[in-house]
Design a protein around this motif. Structure first.
Motif, mmCIF file in Angstrom:
data_model
loop_
_atom_site.group_PDB
_atom_site.id
_atom_site.type_symbol
_atom_site.label_atom_id
_atom_site.label_comp_id
_atom_site.label_asym_id
_atom_site.label_seq_id
_atom_site.Cartn_x
_atom_site.Cartn_y
_atom_site.Cartn_z
ATOM 1 N N GLU A 1 -3.543 -1.608 3.376
ATOM 2 C CA GLU A 1 -4.432 -0.457 3.445
ATOM 3 C C GLU A 1 -5.830 -1.025 3.267
ATOM 4 O O GLU A 1 -6.167 -1.563 2.223
ATOM 5 C CB GLU A 1 -4.081 0.544 2.331
ATOM 6 N N LYS A 2 -6.591 -0.916 4.318
ATOM 7 C CA LYS A 2 -7.889 -1.577 4.299
ATOM 8 C C LYS A 2 -8.930 -0.607 4.826
ATOM 9 O O LYS A 2 -8.708 0.043 5.838
ATOM 10 C CB LYS A 2 -7.828 -2.792 5.217
ATOM 11 N N ILE A 3 -10.031 -0.520 4.098
ATOM 12 C CA ILE A 3 -11.117 0.315 4.584
ATOM 13 C C ILE A 3 -12.387 -0.507 4.510
ATOM 14 O O ILE A 3 -12.595 -1.250 3.558
ATOM 15 C CB ILE A 3 -11.245 1.601 3.738
ATOM 16 N N SER B 1 -13.839 -2.421 -3.782
ATOM 17 C CA SER B 1 -14.494 -2.980 -2.606
ATOM 18 C C SER B 1 -15.349 -4.170 -3.002
ATOM 19 O O SER B 1 -15.858 -4.252 -4.116
ATOM 20 C CB SER B 1 -15.371 -1.925 -1.948
ATOM 21 N N SER C 1 -6.913 8.407 0.820
ATOM 22 C CA SER C 1 -6.159 8.241 2.059
ATOM 23 C C SER C 1 -6.280 9.500 2.902
ATOM 24 O O SER C 1 -5.306 10.096 3.331
ATOM 25 C CB SER C 1 -4.693 7.938 1.744
ATOM 26 N N PRO D 1 0.786 -1.233 0.000
ATOM 27 C CA PRO D 1 0.000 0.000 0.000
ATOM 28 C C PRO D 1 0.824 1.293 0.000
ATOM 29 O O PRO D 1 0.255 2.365 0.077
ATOM 30 C CB PRO D 1 -0.771 -0.096 1.315
ATOM 31 N N ASP E 1 -14.095 2.721 -1.295
ATOM 32 C CA ASP E 1 -13.128 2.790 -2.405
ATOM 33 C C ASP E 1 -12.511 4.181 -2.549
ATOM 34 O O ASP E 1 -11.298 4.326 -2.696
ATOM 35 C CB ASP E 1 -13.812 2.400 -3.709
ATOM 36 N N GLN F 1 -10.230 5.064 0.320
ATOM 37 C CA GLN F 1 -8.991 4.294 0.249
ATOM 38 C C GLN F 1 -7.967 5.022 -0.615
ATOM 39 O O GLN F 1 -6.812 5.177 -0.227
ATOM 40 C CB GLN F 1 -9.263 2.904 -0.312
#
Lengths: 428, 368
Positions: free
Chosen positions: A321-323, A395, B357, A153, B351, B354
């Motif tokens: 990097e995770k959401i 996603s 950021s 990431p 998305d 992400q």
């Protein structure tokens, strides 16, 4: 570490993280470890006092045990705050319980009028070994296709630092920089413990350590970690280096207080460790666990970075990097009606963020909600509407929406209600 | 040193050589100052100045009703109320600076209204619209909606309330005055805040870029999706709650208001001028995301959000103008619209964030 606690306190994090939230995420098996209301401050105070005592070398053994217990308790209270370097501090302090750090240049040795010039070499080597494990495993974890071939990431993180002076606009937006940093970081982690061990490369290696960690400090919000790693790398320096430093420090102290000049102590060459056999067995087991634990993820099918089963306690740092975006549907099985819960009423925004992409958090919170909305007559069903994005991928649904999470139990077994990533990240 | 330098060198050469064609495309082009300038010039400034003139017209029509208590005055007031309410939909998302400070959006458009509170205020004539948070649901557009449509079963009855004594008229005036006053505060503040806003390009929790992105997402999720669709449709409750629609008393403009809001959202995202709908040059949210996501064509996030927005709009257009009727006759269609709107939330919150950021962290993290 004392400073770290003061920093934590002064930012109001004790209140924000441990006292205000109505709910805390526990580690499996440690559900009984909970914040103790206003007394949490006392816990932090005890922890802080022990760091002062350790630094002075006064009542060392009691202090380090106190520190280990209080610090670990603090970390176990809520796993939302889990960080690899807190874990490092915890196990390092466990290791230090068995080592004679007070043998010389300490209040303990001053009071006993005994000072030891030599301790068994394995005691210092064991600290070196732990640091080596940290770097090495962090390096191995970076050998994966996302890190090396997608520069993920880091690519996301670096491009978002466009506001840094000088390097932000010019440097951090460049594709080659992302790849250079990814590969460089991997090689750094893999090689640095050995470069530190070898006396010819030691100085350069240490400069690299300082450069690397200062750089990460500028780029990422990782708190105390860089400081800790820079100082712990100094253990690799020879005893002569440290003796010189201590000599200078000593003469400075004596200059401050003349009366100390007359102090003499019996100087004994070797420090004898009591129950050495027992201690060595404990340490052997300790390191065995450290070496094996990071590989436990192999017991789980699917993509580690996605389901995170066996991810923690393994020196996987800065890898994902995770959401996530996770909502919960409460369904009444009697009449089939359902509604979506406003999770922000129960969780802080930090907890909400962490919960949204980690399955064990999602399950624990689903149970908490199930308990709230169930009555004596009706046991509700809890379903998760969950979407997660990982390392620049689009996603996708994370949790099977048909599974009643309130019926699922936390365990070390594979959580089969996590939907697959349908993509492979190659690596060790 | 040689040991380390060599692999570093090799890697840097490798990455240089294989990325030549790509680096042209992914250069440092995420121009945040252009983004903020566009947001101010093409959305905020246009939106708030247009709204100001419309909300002032409401004030004039209230004066007209005061002078000529006729049905024609009431009708004119109703017309201006709707025009201003439509213009409001374009700016509710800009909850930043002065607007945030004075709880502008809460004072302008909280619904459902607290009609008991309104009646009590009218009766006592003693109320604080500025500081008492309990009065947020007793002022603004939904309260005007109540005062213009809800206090009688037909126009004559409503007019009667304004002619019999001055209590209702006084409250009507107080509410419209307060709306104008708050709007002036916000508009005036933008005159000075403008420069600070445009230059606040950092990626920090308090920079204008990040605040605005957060406001935008929050508005889409809460102000638009939940308030206009989710809550009345019964997504957050066991049964539908049609009494919670935005225009509960006038009953005939729910779709119009929602579409106005949606078009403002779409224009903001796509980078199109709020009033003309013409694409502007420089940066927009879409242009930045499109560049940050390395995927191409339909898979690129920038385009994906555009498609999803488009199909959500198609689902709104087919709804009944009156959402109460829609929910009571066919809530399934209404909930399908909600689902289409919801799909965009996932793309925005997961998305898009992400890639951006956006720095909202206040606790240390080590990225795991």
């Amino acid at each position: 570490m004392g400073y770290s606690i003061i920093r934590f306190w002064s930012k109001g994090w004790i209140e924000e993280l441990y006292i205000l939230p109505e709910f805390h995420f526990s580690y499996y098996g440690f559900e009984w470890v909970k914040p103790i209301g206003e007394y949490t401050y006392i816990l932090f105070l005890i922890c802080f006092m022990s760091t002062v005592f350790i630094t002075l070398g006064y009542k060392y053994r009691v202090s380090i045990i106190t520190f280990f217990l209080s610090f670990t308790y603090i970390e176990l209270m809520d796993k939302t705050t889990y960080l690899n370097h807190y874990y490092f501090i915890s196990i390092l302090s466990f290791l230090l319980i068995f080592l004679p750090l007070h043998s010389t240049f300490s209040v303990d040795s001053f009071l006993k009028k005994k000072s030891f010039s030599k301790v068994p070499s394995w005691s210092i080597d064991s600290i070196k070994l732990l640091i080596t494990i940290v770097y090495l495993y962090a390096g191995i974890a970076k050998i994966n296709s996302d890190w090396l071939f997608e520069a993920m990431p880091l690519k996301i993180w670096m491009t978002s630092k466009y506001d840094l002076p000088v390097i932000g606009e010019l440097f951090l937006q460049e594709n080659w920089v992302h790849y250079l940093m990814s590969w460089g970081g991997m090689l750094y982690d893999l090689s640095i413990p050995f470069l530190l061990m070898y006396h010819r490369t030691r100085i350069i290696a240490f400069l690299l350590v300082v450069f690397f960690h200062v750089f990460t400090l500028v780029l990422f919000p990782i708190g105390m970690f860089p400081h800790i790693m820079i100082f712990s790398a100094m253990i690799f320096f020879s005893s002569r280096f440290h003796e010189n430093a201590i000599k200078k420090l000593k003469s400075a102290i004596i200059k401050l207080n003349r009366s100390l000049e007359n102090y003499t102590s019996q100087s004994i060459e070797y420090y004898k460790i009591k129950n050495e056999k027992f201690v060595r067995t404990v340490l052997f087991l300790f390191f065995l666990i450290q070496l094996i634990l990071p590989f436990r993820y192999n017991l789980y099918p699917g993509e580690l970075f996605w389901h995170e089963q066996g991810y923690r306690f393994s020196w996987r740092v800065m890898l994902i990097e995770k959401i996530g975006y996770t909502n919960f549907k409460i369904k009444d099985p009697n009449n089939g009606t359902s509604f979506i819960v406003d999770s922000s009423k129960h969780l802080t925004s930090f907890q909400l963020k962490q919960m949204s992409f980690q399955p064990d958090f999602i399950l624990e919170f689903a149970h908490y909600l199930g308990d709230i909305y169930s009555t004596d007559e009706t046991k509700v069903e809890v379903y998760a509407e969950s979407y997660v994005a990982l390392n620049g991928r689009a996603s996708r649904r994370f949790i099977d929406p048909e599974i009643n999470l309130y019926k699922e139990k936390e365990s070390f077994k594979n959580k089969d209600w996590i939907l697959p990533l349908n993509d492979e990240i190659k690596g060790i | 040193m040689k040991k380390i330098a060599l692999p570093f060198l090799i890697i840097s050469i490798l990455s240089f050589s294989c990325d030549n064609n790509e680096s042209i495309e992914i250069g440092p082009t995420y121009d945040r100052s252009s983004l903020l300038e566009n947001w101010y010039n093409h959305h905020i400034n246009i939106g708030i100045s247009d709204f100001k003139s419309k909300v002032e017209m409401v004030g004039e029509m209230v004066d007209l009703l005061n002078n000529e208590k006729t049905l024609s005055s009431l009708t004119k007031l109703r017309e201006e109320h709707l025009k201003a309410w439509k213009a409001w939909q374009k700016i509710e998302m800009f909850n930043i600076g002065k607007a945030e400070e004075i709880y502008y959006k809460d004072k302008m458009n909280i619904y459902p209204v607290n009609s008991a509170r309104i009646e009590a205020n009218i009766l006592s004539g003693n109320y604080d619209l500025k500081n008492d948070a309990n009065n947020y649901a007793a002022q603004g557009f939904p309260t005007l909606d109540y005062l213009l449509y809800g206090i009688g079963s037909n126009e004559e009855e409503i007019l009667e309330k304004y002619t019999s004594d001055n209590k209702y008229l006084n409250y009507l005036e107080a509410v419209s005055d307060e709306m104008i006053l708050n709007t002036e505060k916000v508009v005036n503040d933008w005159e000075t805040y403008k420069n600070e806003f445009i230059s606040s390009t950092d990626n920090t929790a308090t920079s204008a870029v990040n605040l605005m992105v957060n406001d935008f997402i929050f508005y889409y999720e809460k102000g638009f999706r939940a308030n206009k669709f989710g809550i009345p449709g019964g997504v957050f409750s066991s049964t539908p709650l049609p009494e919670k629609v935005e225009d509960y008393y006038s009953k005939s403009n729910s779709r119009t208001l929602s579409l106005e809001a949606f078009d403002a959202i779409q224009a903001f995202y796509e980078g199109k001028n709020l009033s003309t709908g013409i694409s502007y040059s420089g940066a927009s949210l879409k242009s930045i995301i499109t560049k940050l996501d390395t995927k191409e064509g339909d898979d690129n996030l920038g385009n994906k959000i555009s498609y999803k927005l488009k199909s959500a709009r198609e689902k709104i257009v087919i709804l009944d103008q009156n959402f109460i009727d829609q929910i009571q006759s066919d809530n399934n269609t209404f909930l399908q619209t909600y689902d289409a709107i919801q799909e965009v939330v996932v793309l925005l919150k997961v998305d898009m964030l992400q890639f951006l950021s956006i720095n909202v962290d206040y606790v240390d993290a080590d990225g795991d």
